[in-house]
Design an enzyme around this catalytic site. Structure first.
Site, PDB file in Angstrom:
ATOM      1  N   HIS A  13      35.649   3.099  24.398  1.00 59.82           N
ATOM      2  CA  HIS A  13      36.372   4.006  25.343  1.00 59.82           C
ATOM      3  C   HIS A  13      37.520   3.455  25.950  1.00 59.82           C
ATOM      4  O   HIS A  13      38.662   4.283  25.937  1.00 59.82           O
ATOM      5  CB  HIS A  13      35.510   4.617  26.308  1.00 59.82           C
ATOM      6  N   GLU A  14      37.369   2.522  26.636  1.00 62.50           N
ATOM      7  CA  GLU A  14      38.621   1.933  27.489  1.00 62.50           C
ATOM      8  C   GLU A  14      39.659   1.366  26.462  1.00 62.50           C
ATOM      9  O   GLU A  14      40.610   1.627  26.785  1.00 62.50           O
ATOM     10  CB  GLU A  14      38.026   0.871  28.407  1.00 62.50           C
ATOM     11  N   GLY A  35      34.650   1.909  33.763  1.00 60.79           N
ATOM     12  CA  GLY A  35      35.738   1.268  33.342  1.00 60.79           C
ATOM     13  C   GLY A  35      37.185   1.997  33.601  1.00 60.79           C
ATOM     14  O   GLY A  35      37.091   3.069  33.859  1.00 60.79           O
ATOM     15  N   GLN A  62      45.730   4.381  32.295  1.00 60.34           N
ATOM     16  CA  GLN A  62      45.352   5.238  33.304  1.00 60.34           C
ATOM     17  C   GLN A  62      45.881   5.204  34.546  1.00 60.34           C
ATOM     18  O   GLN A  62      45.827   6.468  35.299  1.00 60.34           O
ATOM     19  CB  GLN A  62      43.606   5.129  33.430  1.00 60.34           C
ATOM     20  N   HIS A  65      42.266   3.935  25.407  1.00 65.22           N
ATOM     21  CA  HIS A  65      43.469   4.199  26.202  1.00 65.22           C
ATOM     22  C   HIS A  65      44.541   3.257  25.961  1.00 65.22           C
ATOM     23  O   HIS A  65      45.666   3.496  26.112  1.00 65.22           O
ATOM     24  CB  HIS A  65      42.886   4.034  27.692  1.00 65.22           C
ATOM     25  N   CYS A  71      35.537  10.794  31.557  1.00 65.78           N
ATOM     26  CA  CYS A  71      36.576  10.048  31.551  1.00 65.78           C
ATOM     27  C   CYS A  71      37.245  10.149  32.981  1.00 65.78           C
ATOM     28  O   CYS A  71      37.464  11.351  33.186  1.00 65.78           O
ATOM     29  CB  CYS A  71      37.488  10.106  30.421  1.00 65.78           C
ATOM     30  N   LEU A  72      37.629   9.383  33.728  1.00 67.81           N
ATOM     31  CA  LEU A  72      38.524   9.470  34.957  1.00 67.81           C
ATOM     32  C   LEU A  72      39.523  10.310  34.756  1.00 67.81           C
ATOM     33  O   LEU A  72      40.066  10.858  35.542  1.00 67.81           O
ATOM     34  CB  LEU A  72      38.658   8.149  35.690  1.00 67.81           C
TER      35      LEU A  72
END
Length: 198
Positions: A162-163, A67, A72, A166, A120-121
């Site tokens: 999670h997404e 995702g 981000q 952000h 996480c990216l």
């Protein structure tokens, strides 16, 4: 020239031409832009929104992500994307439906929580065990402004939570309760292909 640009914009709108996709830079933990609260999306299905969503999917795919949230890549909008049939970073995770979720609201269906490993990216090379609600209902809008309402559990629910974190300026380490379960992916998961992770 102005007439040509106007005609091209009308053609894109009329024929829903897919914009060229660009891999965007993913902000890393420590960048203050990741700590901001995202603003609600007010305009849907615009050329700019279609381009942003296309870039987000291309960026997520390029990074092997499950995702990606607009903050981000430095865009302060309440917009997340997620979904895959299979993912090399989470090889044991079941498929998650490909989704564009805008202005989301998450409601837990009960008080049950479950611990699970997350990466996480924006936190490359690290993983940690994070408690999340086990079952959720999430609502929001798609890229056209149509309502979305779903119930989810397991990894699907984890990805959505999670997404959406952000969008309120939170990274998964701030949700962790036990930092003995936090470390480098290469140490914790030595059999994982390092090129497949973050």
């Amino acid at each position: 020239m102005r007439l040509l640009a106007t005609l091209q914009n009308h053609a894109r709108t009329l024929f829903k031409v897919q914009p060229a996709m660009t891999v965007r830079e993913i902000l890393k933990m420590g960048d203050p832009r990741l700590l901001r609260i995202a603003k609600p999306v007010e305009q849907f299905d615009t050329p700019e929104m279609r381009e942003l969503i296309a870039d987000m999917f291309e960026t997520m795919k390029h990074a092997n992500g499950a995702g990606l949230a607009a903050p981000q890549i430095g865009v302060d909008l309440q917009l997340v994307i997620y979904g895959y049939d299979s993912n090399v970073r989470y090889p044991d995770a079941p498929p998650v439906p490909k989704t564009v979720l805008i202005n989301p609201v998450i409601t837990p269906l009960d008080a049950a929580e479950v611990d699970g490993w997350e990466g996480c990216l924006s936190v490359p090379g690290l993983r940690g065990v994070v408690p999340r609600w086990e079952r959720i209902r999430y609502t929001g809008l798609d890229e056209h402004g149509n309502a979305i309402a779903r119930e989810a559990d397991g990894f699907h629910a984890r990805v959505v939570q999670h997404e959406c974190d952000h969008l309120i300026g939170r990274l998964y380490p701030t949700r962790m309760r036990d930092f003995t379960q936090f470390g480098f992916t290469s140490v914790l998961f030595p059999d994982m292909d390092p090129n497949a992770d973050d």
